[in-house]
Design a protein around this motif. Structure first.
Motif, PDB file in Angstrom:
ATOM      1  N   GLN A   1       0.847  -1.184   0.000  1.00  0.00           N
ATOM      2  CA  GLN A   1       0.000   0.000   0.000  1.00  0.00           C
ATOM      3  C   GLN A   1       0.884   1.236   0.000  1.00  0.00           C
ATOM      4  N   ARG A   2       0.527   2.194  -0.838  1.00  0.00           N
ATOM      5  CA  ARG A   2       1.212   3.482  -0.891  1.00  0.00           C
ATOM      6  C   ARG A   2       0.170   4.583  -0.739  1.00  0.00           C
ATOM      7  N   VAL A   3       0.602   5.729  -0.189  1.00  0.00           N
ATOM      8  CA  VAL A   3      -0.285   6.859   0.029  1.00  0.00           C
ATOM      9  C   VAL A   3       0.336   8.099  -0.610  1.00  0.00           C
ATOM     10  N   ALA A   4      -0.483   8.874  -1.308  1.00  0.00           N
ATOM     11  CA  ALA A   4      -0.024  10.115  -1.928  1.00  0.00           C
ATOM     12  C   ALA A   4       0.095  11.208  -0.866  1.00  0.00           C
ATOM     13  N   VAL A   5       1.207  11.953  -0.916  1.00  0.00           N
ATOM     14  CA  VAL A   5       1.447  13.061   0.020  1.00  0.00           C
ATOM     15  C   VAL A   5       2.075  14.222  -0.750  1.00  0.00           C
ATOM     16  N   PRO A   6       1.816  15.462  -0.292  1.00  0.00           N
ATOM     17  CA  PRO A   6       2.516  16.600  -0.904  1.00  0.00           C
ATOM     18  C   PRO A   6       3.995  16.546  -0.505  1.00  0.00           C
ATOM     19  N   LEU A   7       4.879  16.517  -1.484  1.00  0.00           N
ATOM     20  CA  LEU A   7       6.296  16.256  -1.261  1.00  0.00           C
ATOM     21  C   LEU A   7       6.950  17.252  -0.299  1.00  0.00           C
TER      22      LEU A   7
END
Length: 130
Positions: A110-116
């Motif tokens: 599982q991966r989650v999108a985040v603001p870098l």
């Protein structure tokens, strides 16, 4: 009606630096599980990157894996990630790693999108770095 699932494959050639005995996680002259996991994650990340806006990245938050067969130095290993589901910035994958003799490992991930930038700043603050 069959739905074609989206996949991405990454590969590497096993080097001396990738062997268990040389990264300190074992004594064998075989491809280390940590190296396999890294290749698996890279495959999934590259696939997830196709679905996130600019300025974002994804981070791995869960990986459940098996390493079922040894691979020796000089062999090519591939990891193929299949995107099973994406929802509200969350990505779920099934990943298979193989060499020329067959499957060497499998994983769910599982991966989650985040603001870098925001994520990097938060990590630095948590680490005591301003």
């Amino acid at each position: 009606m069959d739905i074609e699932l989206e996949t991405n494959t990454e590969s590497c050639t096993v080097t001396e630096e990738m062997l268990e005995k040389n990264i300190g996680c074992g004594d064998t002259e075989t491809y280390a599980i940590g190296m396999m996991v890294s290749l698996m994650e890279r495959s999934a990340k590259q696939l997830a990157d196709r679905h996130i806006p600019e300025g974002f990245t994804t981070v791995g938050v869960m990986l459940n894996t098996t390493h079922v067969a040894p691979t020796v130095c000089g062999k090519e290993v591939t990891a193929t990630a299949t995107l099973l589901e994406k929802s509200e910035g969350q990505f779920y994958f099934e990943i298979t790693a193989s060499d020329d003799r067959g499957v060497i490992g499998e994983a769910t991930h599982q991966r989650v999108a985040v603001p870098l930038e925001k994520f990097n700043q938060k990590a630095k603050r948590r680490g005591g770095v301003q």
